[in-house]
Design a protein around this motif. Structure first.
Motif: not given
Length: 87
Positions: A12-22, A64-67
Motif C-alpha cells: 500500500s506504500d508503493n504498489p508498483c514496487a519502484d526502486g532498487v532492490w539490493h 549498479l549504475p549511478t542513475q
C-alpha cells in the motif's frame, strides 16, 4: 541514500514496487543477470531496479549504475528472489 529493510515494505506504500532492490541472493535455477557476457559468482549480492512497473536493470550490486541512486532502496537482506507470475 536511505535504505528500507524489505520486511518493512508494504504494497500500500508503493504498489508498483519502484526502486532498487539490493542484497538479493540468487537462486541458481533462476539467474537474475540476462547478460550472458557477464560472469558472476552465485554468492555475489545482486540488485534489481524497477521503474514504472518494469524491471529495467539487474546485475551485481557493485555494478549498479549511478542513475538509479535517487530511487527508493530496499534491502532484501540476502533473501532469494524468484520470478513470479502475475495476471
Amino acid at each position: 541514500m536511505h535504505t528500507i529493510p524489505s520486511n518493512t515494505f508494504h504494497p500500500s506504500d508503493n504498489p508498483c514496487a519502484d526502486g532498487v532492490w539490493h542484497n538479493i541472493k540468487q537462486d541458481p535455477h533462476f539467474p537474475l543477470v540476462a547478460n550472458a557476457n557477464h560472469l558472476h559468482h552465485q554468492s555475489e549480492p545482486m540488485s534489481l531496479v524497477v521503474q514504472n512497473k518494469q524491471l529495467v536493470w539487474s546485475g551485481p550490486s557493485h555494478l549498479l549504475p549511478t542513475q538509479f541512486a535517487l530511487l527508493p532502496h530496499y534491502d532484501c537482506q540476502h533473501q532469494i528472489v524468484t520470478p513470479g507470475l502475475v495476471d
